[in-house]
Write a protein that holds these residues in place. Structure first.
Motif, PDB file in Angstrom:
ATOM      1  N   ARG A  36       0.826  -1.211   0.000  1.00 13.85           N
ATOM      2  CA  ARG A  36       0.000   0.000   0.000  1.00 13.85           C
ATOM      3  C   ARG A  36       0.860   1.260   0.000  1.00 13.85           C
ATOM      4  O   ARG A  36       0.500   2.261  -0.618  1.00 13.85           O
ATOM      5  CB  ARG A  36      -0.942  -0.004   1.201  1.00 13.85           C
ATOM      6  N   THR A  71     -11.496 -13.388   2.078  1.00 13.98           N
ATOM      7  CA  THR A  71     -10.727 -12.219   2.505  1.00 13.98           C
ATOM      8  C   THR A  71      -9.462 -12.107   1.669  1.00 13.98           C
ATOM      9  O   THR A  71      -9.091 -11.016   1.225  1.00 13.98           O
ATOM     10  CB  THR A  71     -10.373 -12.328   3.999  1.00 13.98           C
ATOM     11  N   ARG A  74     -10.360 -10.866  -1.729  1.00 12.70           N
ATOM     12  CA  ARG A  74     -10.687  -9.440  -1.683  1.00 12.70           C
ATOM     13  C   ARG A  74      -9.420  -8.586  -1.626  1.00 12.70           C
ATOM     14  O   ARG A  74      -9.291  -7.596  -2.351  1.00 12.70           O
ATOM     15  CB  ARG A  74     -11.587  -9.172  -0.478  1.00 12.70           C
ATOM     16  N   TYR A  75      -8.469  -8.971  -0.774  1.00 10.88           N
ATOM     17  CA  TYR A  75      -7.196  -8.247  -0.685  1.00 10.88           C
ATOM     18  C   TYR A  75      -6.498  -8.230  -2.044  1.00 10.88           C
ATOM     19  O   TYR A  75      -6.037  -7.188  -2.513  1.00 10.88           O
ATOM     20  CB  TYR A  75      -6.261  -8.905   0.322  1.00 10.88           C
ATOM     21  N   LYS A  76      -6.409  -9.404  -2.657  1.00 13.69           N
ATOM     22  CA  LYS A  76      -5.702  -9.515  -3.930  1.00 13.69           C
ATOM     23  C   LYS A  76      -6.388  -8.684  -5.010  1.00 13.69           C
ATOM     24  O   LYS A  76      -5.724  -7.990  -5.786  1.00 13.69           O
ATOM     25  CB  LYS A  76      -5.617 -10.984  -4.354  1.00 13.69           C
ATOM     26  N   SER A  77      -7.702  -8.730  -5.042  1.00 11.77           N
ATOM     27  CA  SER A  77      -8.451  -7.990  -6.048  1.00 11.77           C
ATOM     28  C   SER A  77      -8.231  -6.489  -5.909  1.00 11.77           C
ATOM     29  O   SER A  77      -7.932  -5.792  -6.886  1.00 11.77           O
ATOM     30  CB  SER A  77      -9.936  -8.319  -5.921  1.00 11.77           C
ATOM     31  N   LYS A  78      -8.354  -5.987  -4.693  1.00 16.34           N
ATOM     32  CA  LYS A  78      -8.211  -4.545  -4.475  1.00 16.34           C
ATOM     33  C   LYS A  78      -6.792  -4.071  -4.766  1.00 16.34           C
ATOM     34  O   LYS A  78      -6.591  -3.023  -5.384  1.00 16.34           O
ATOM     35  CB  LYS A  78      -8.622  -4.183  -3.054  1.00 16.34           C
ATOM     36  N   LEU A  79      -5.803  -4.848  -4.331  1.00 14.71           N
ATOM     37  CA  LEU A  79      -4.416  -4.457  -4.595  1.00 14.71           C
ATOM     38  C   LEU A  79      -4.121  -4.479  -6.093  1.00 14.71           C
ATOM     39  O   LEU A  79      -3.466  -3.575  -6.619  1.00 14.71           O
ATOM     40  CB  LEU A  79      -3.454  -5.389  -3.848  1.00 14.71           C
ATOM     41  N   HIS A  80      -4.614  -5.508  -6.766  1.00 16.60           N
ATOM     42  CA  HIS A  80      -4.359  -5.615  -8.200  1.00 16.60           C
ATOM     43  C   HIS A  80      -5.005  -4.469  -8.963  1.00 16.60           C
ATOM     44  O   HIS A  80      -4.402  -3.899  -9.880  1.00 16.60           O
ATOM     45  CB  HIS A  80      -4.862  -6.960  -8.730  1.00 16.60           C
ATOM     46  N   LEU A  81      -6.221  -4.108  -8.586  1.00 12.35           N
ATOM     47  CA  LEU A  81      -6.898  -2.990  -9.245  1.00 12.35           C
ATOM     48  C   LEU A  81      -6.134  -1.684  -9.052  1.00 12.35           C
ATOM     49  O   LEU A  81      -6.001  -0.886  -9.985  1.00 12.35           O
ATOM     50  CB  LEU A  81      -8.323  -2.836  -8.701  1.00 12.35           C
ATOM     51  N   ARG A  82      -5.615  -1.482  -7.854  1.00 11.66           N
ATOM     52  CA  ARG A  82      -4.886  -0.240  -7.581  1.00 11.66           C
ATOM     53  C   ARG A  82      -3.565  -0.185  -8.339  1.00 11.66           C
ATOM     54  O   ARG A  82      -3.174   0.873  -8.840  1.00 11.66           O
ATOM     55  CB  ARG A  82      -4.670  -0.088  -6.079  1.00 11.66           C
TER      56      ARG A  82
END
Length: 88
Positions: A36, A71, A74-82
């Motif tokens: 992050r 979970t 979800r973490y992987k998806s959000k980090l990858h999108l960012r």
């Protein structure tokens, strides 16, 4: 305190497992924080290098039960999108 030998053994096992789980959870949190920070700093190169390492730590944590499967997803998806938005 435990009264039987088997209960004493269970106490010892629980202490060992708690320590291992704590280290794994800490490793997971630190890796996600580092990822992050790289995203916040808009450092595409570092974020790209940290992405597979972070995904690996997340997957291992989900496999060992530190976090749940959804979970982890979800973490992987959000980090990858960012990271993807950062690269674009």
């Amino acid at each position: 305190m435990a009264n039987t030998y088997s209960a004493l053994k269970r106490v010892r096992q629980t202490e060992r497992r708690t320590e291992v789980n704590r280290k794994n959870k800490t490793r997971l949190r630190h890796q996600i924080r580092a990822m992050r920070r790289a995203i916040t700093a808009k450092d595409v190169k570092v974020a790209g290098e940290l992405l597979p390492v972070t995904f690996s730590v997340i997957d291992r944590s989900a496999k060992s039960g530190i976090i749940k499967k959804n979970t982890a997803a979800r973490y992987k998806s959000k980090l990858h999108l960012r990271v993807k938005a950062l690269a674009a």
